[in-house]
Design a protein around this motif. Structure first.
Motif, mmCIF file in Angstrom:
data_model
loop_
_atom_site.group_PDB
_atom_site.id
_atom_site.type_symbol
_atom_site.label_atom_id
_atom_site.label_comp_id
_atom_site.label_asym_id
_atom_site.label_seq_id
_atom_site.Cartn_x
_atom_site.Cartn_y
_atom_site.Cartn_z
ATOM 1 N N GLY A 184 -0.637 9.558 -0.424
ATOM 2 C CA GLY A 184 -0.174 10.338 0.730
ATOM 3 C C GLY A 184 0.114 9.443 1.921
ATOM 4 N N LYS A 195 3.384 7.547 2.260
ATOM 5 C CA LYS A 195 4.544 8.362 2.663
ATOM 6 C C LYS A 195 4.416 8.847 4.111
ATOM 7 C CE LYS A 195 7.436 11.915 0.617
ATOM 8 N NZ LYS A 195 7.476 12.909 -0.467
ATOM 9 N N HIS A 196 3.161 9.169 4.525
ATOM 10 C CA HIS A 196 2.942 9.721 5.857
ATOM 11 C C HIS A 196 2.053 8.766 6.651
ATOM 12 C CE1 HIS A 196 4.485 13.505 4.169
ATOM 13 N NE2 HIS A 196 3.740 13.212 3.122
ATOM 14 N N GLN A 241 -2.363 11.292 8.057
ATOM 15 C CA GLN A 241 -2.427 12.658 7.547
ATOM 16 C C GLN A 241 -3.643 13.345 8.129
ATOM 17 O OE1 GLN A 241 -2.001 11.532 3.210
ATOM 18 N NE2 GLN A 241 -0.420 13.097 3.358
ATOM 19 N N ALA A 278 -1.070 15.591 -2.228
ATOM 20 C CA ALA A 278 -1.183 14.546 -1.211
ATOM 21 C C ALA A 278 0.192 14.054 -0.769
ATOM 22 C CB ALA A 278 -2.013 13.380 -1.744
ATOM 23 N N ARG A 279 1.100 13.881 -1.733
ATOM 24 C CA ARG A 279 2.457 13.442 -1.402
ATOM 25 C C ARG A 279 3.165 14.462 -0.526
ATOM 26 N NH1 ARG A 279 3.760 8.348 -2.015
ATOM 27 N NH2 ARG A 279 5.935 8.839 -2.385
ATOM 28 N N LYS A 280 2.853 15.768 -0.770
ATOM 29 C CA LYS A 280 3.482 16.837 0.026
ATOM 30 C C LYS A 280 2.740 17.077 1.329
ATOM 31 C CE LYS A 280 5.081 19.258 -4.103
ATOM 32 N NZ LYS A 280 4.401 20.067 -5.119
ATOM 33 N N ASN A 281 1.799 16.191 1.687
ATOM 34 C CA ASN A 281 1.037 16.292 2.937
ATOM 35 C C ASN A 281 0.123 17.522 2.967
ATOM 36 O OD1 ASN A 281 0.237 15.129 5.275
ATOM 37 N ND2 ASN A 281 2.016 15.714 6.496
ATOM 38 N N LEU A 286 -3.103 17.745 2.302
ATOM 39 C CA LEU A 286 -4.357 17.064 1.988
ATOM 40 C C LEU A 286 -5.532 18.027 1.878
ATOM 41 C CD1 LEU A 286 -4.820 13.601 3.620
ATOM 42 C CD2 LEU A 286 -4.486 14.235 1.266
ATOM 43 N N SER A 300 -5.787 18.684 -1.704
ATOM 44 C CA SER A 300 -6.281 17.515 -2.451
ATOM 45 C C SER A 300 -7.788 17.363 -2.267
ATOM 46 C CB SER A 300 -5.617 16.232 -1.944
ATOM 47 O OG SER A 300 -4.226 16.318 -2.065
#
Lengths: 363, 363, 363
Positions: free
Chosen positions: A119, A122-123, A126, A269-272, A274, A277
């Motif tokens: 995550g 990418k971000h 978070q 996690a990749r899609k924010n 969290l 997750s």
């Protein structure tokens, strides 16, 4: 078209289902080829775990919130449970205990760490709901402490095995009572605290109830069958790969058993997302400590060759405690960056290296 | 006037530089006067450490943020590193390990505690950025855990020395990789989180680059020469003063090595810049755990009489863990009062007393 | 009407005062009936503890804030102190140490857990001032750590008894100095932080000063007399009830000694005054660690048959650490629900079960 077939077509992981008949056939034809059987059984368990996970969610989605939540919470670690039960029946208590400890460590350090890392790449920073995360990390921490008490006290006093066994039995009952109460808490009286973690596992359409139930039953039976091959072959395969039994139980079994959760945790996690997750990772670890571990102790009185205690080897106690302290720590602030993930993964890697290098007599 | 001379005139600590030639001369003339040599070498190291610190900052200020930050982070514990390297070359591994543990304990308990106490005596409640402090305390905690793992596992299992050595080597590599990643994190991807801690070390005017580099080189050589006297004399002097080797390593060496940081940390605390104090204290402790300790393990393969492991004696493990837990605890809320400082100093004092009273055979 | 008589009429707990003469008579008539004497002495101590608590508050209310706070802080654990002193004079050091550890564990896990549970059953989520709670939990944690250090270091090194004894003495002095400073902190320089916890213990009208002082003196003498019966009978009664000495010291003595605080803590929790509950529970635990325990060490040089050390058995160390970590954890967020209480009580129950099942040789 049948939703199950459509799912299989779209999800490459499920193509590994082809290994299920292969491993069962191989076991009949080449029962002595342990390394081959080990690899095949791992390849077969991964898609079955994914199927189980999807089927459970579909049943949960159909049966409404309360029953569904109950189902999700109880069957969320079904793969781990079936593997551990198979090892229990075979009397491999060291493997059973290692897989309990390994599941807690893997969920808290590897799942959480990799989620933060993926995550975070990418971000930039978070944020997640730190009140929820704290409730869950607290629950996990106290559950783990309770689980560790017989080991700590027994070691400290070099007490008799009989004492440890009685204590483990009483404690198993207490933990299951606490688990029941945690369900009342998270599904009934304070469900709003767990809302984001329980809801909508990333927009998959649920299957019809009949199909879901049939898949659930069928996949469970297949996991049980394949687990038998896995548990029988894992020790010899470990020797062939130069791995210690501790490494196999703590790392390999836990990663195989947790394969299904990984996909959900990482994609959230990749899609924010969290919250999701963290919820899955910590919730799954709590469930192992509060439900799976004590259930295995109770079941050992019926299924196992002798009663199983909750006494872990000292190294495992250290690792489990460090893992849950780390989980509390990294979720405490409600913010995460890639480096927090790196640190959690570092601790995990250190454990893996330690277990890999451990002299084979131990534990 | 030469900025170095001006600095020396204005800073009474630097007047102690007069002891540098004295100690080197004394070592030639009276090599058997261990207690005298010990006292002289301490008096000589303190100003050299201050010089090193100022020269590093000047170079850092000239070379721009990224390289400067890297320099500051790498050379921040140069005094400790040179002393430890000298002890390592002499094969005094107990002293090396004690100085690593002592540096972590001194930075977290003594530096932080005294900063909170001194700041708190002047200001009723001091606030500091708790997000930054938490990131740094988390980094330190996880770094220390990783550092402690071989000790914990080895002790728990009474494992073979060979296993501990291999584990220490692998772990040293992992820690240095983590250190590299922590630099990317703090100097590149998330530098804004560490902004207040890195910037402007209390308004000293930087020296010209040439002078700074020359001072850096010269002072390092002198520290190395004086360290040799210090390391040779410290054990006999300890006996003369009735101190145990553990006390010398943990307390005396750490206080001498950290003299330079103390001035910055305390003056920042008095000026209500607790962010800076906390940043230096925790950052320095992290650097010992993530960089200095593993570097010493790696260097021991080249310079030492035999490879050095990361296995600490049990008491040191307890102290290091308690120190980092305390650091997390006292920085967690982002507020401090004088009594928080007292408590941290109390824990430090308890450790010092324990080490002082320890029977001389241990560790 | 005499306020003391009015109080006795309105407070059913005080009716148990009738057991005070009964137990003293029974001790003369049937000195060998240990089980009976044990039960009677428990029944007699509970109302005396309540009287002591009320009398202390009345004196504190009359003497103004600073002296009153000092009195409250010093005499808050008078019952525990008198019982421990009686055991100390009888040379029962295992009982003394178990009662110290038990008081910390009972205050943090049982009192806090039951307060959260009882409050949470009535209120959905209870909020409390988390800054105050954190200061107090931090104070308790560091105090406990300091208290544990001789045990940790001594065990780790199997050091000589003489070393442990000297260390305990020095540490006792340090802890009492820290206690004195904590008084300056909480009653003088930062009293506003502890305001809600110290003030108005639930609206009881204070007694006149003369009556309060007389009650304080009288009840203390009676507690001392009854404690003697209690301490003499507790071991044999334990055997009769099938309880281990460890269980008696950790659980029974601590619950009896803490009876007075329970009423205040639970009633505050039901009234949603969790600040008060948390303040009393953590404050009382801190006082045991910082004042009662070291005082007993110092007094043992005068009153006891031989000096008493601060070395606890390993299991007790684990329990005390777990209890204080749990206290930090559950008070960290400043929110509580019934399930948090369940978890803390679960940990307490686990300890109780463990101690109950312990083989009788231990500790």
């Amino acid at each position: 078209m049948n939703p199950l077939l459509r799912e299989i077509r779209h999800n490459p992981v499920l193509w590994l289902l082809a290994f299920v008949p292969v491993v069962l056939a191989a076991e009949q034809l080449r029962p002595e080829a342990h390394t081959l059987l080990f690899v095949l059984s791992v390849l077969a368990i991964v898609p079955l775990a994914a199927l189980l996970s999807h089927a459970t969610e579909s049943v949960a989605a159909k049966t409404g919130d309360a029953v569904g939540g109950l189902l999700n919470a109880t069957l969320g670690n079904l793969t781990e449970l079936v593997i551990a039960l198979t090892a229990l029946r075979a009397g491999q208590y060291t493997l059973v205990k290692a897989s309990i400890g390994g599941a807690i460590v893997t969920n808290t350090l590897f799942l959480l760490g990799a989620a933060f890392l993926l995550g975070g790449l990418k971000h930039h920073v978070q944020e997640f709901n730190r009140v929820n995360a704290r409730v869950q990390a607290g629950l996990l921490f106290l559950a783990t402490l309770a689980l560790m008490i017989p080991s700590a006290v027994s070691q400290a006093d070099f007490a008799a095995a009989e004492f440890t066994q009685t204590l483990s039995l009483v404690l198993a009952v207490l933990l299951i009572v606490a688990y029941g109460l945690s369900m009342v808490f998270s599904l009934k009286t304070h469900r709003e605290m767990f809302a984001s973690a329980g809801s909508g596992e990333a927009g998959e359409t649920p299957w019809p109830l009949g199909l879901a139930l049939a898949t659930l039953a069928g996949a469970t039976v297949l996991v049980a069958l394949v687990s038998e091959v896995f548990v029988e072959s894992v020790q010899q395969a470990a020797v062939a790969f130069g791995m210690t039994p501790a490494f196999v139980g703590f790392i390999v079994v836990a990663l195989v058993g947790g394969a299904a959760e990984m996909a959900s945790v990482f994609s959230a996690a990749r899609k924010n997302h969290l919250d999701l997750s963290v919820g899955i990772a910590l919730g799954s670890a709590s469930q192992i400590a509060l439900f799976v571990a004590p259930l295995l102790v109770l079941v050992s009185y019926v299924l196992g060759p002798s009663p199983m205690s909750l006494q872990f080897w000292p190294g495992a106690v250290v690792m489990i405690l460090v893992a849950t302290i780390t989980a509390s720590m990294v979720t405490n602030g409600g913010r995460s960056t890639w480096f927090v993930g790196v640190l959690a993964l570092m601790v995990y890697l250190t454990f893996a290296v330690t277990l890999y290098l451990l002299p084979p007599r131990i534990p």
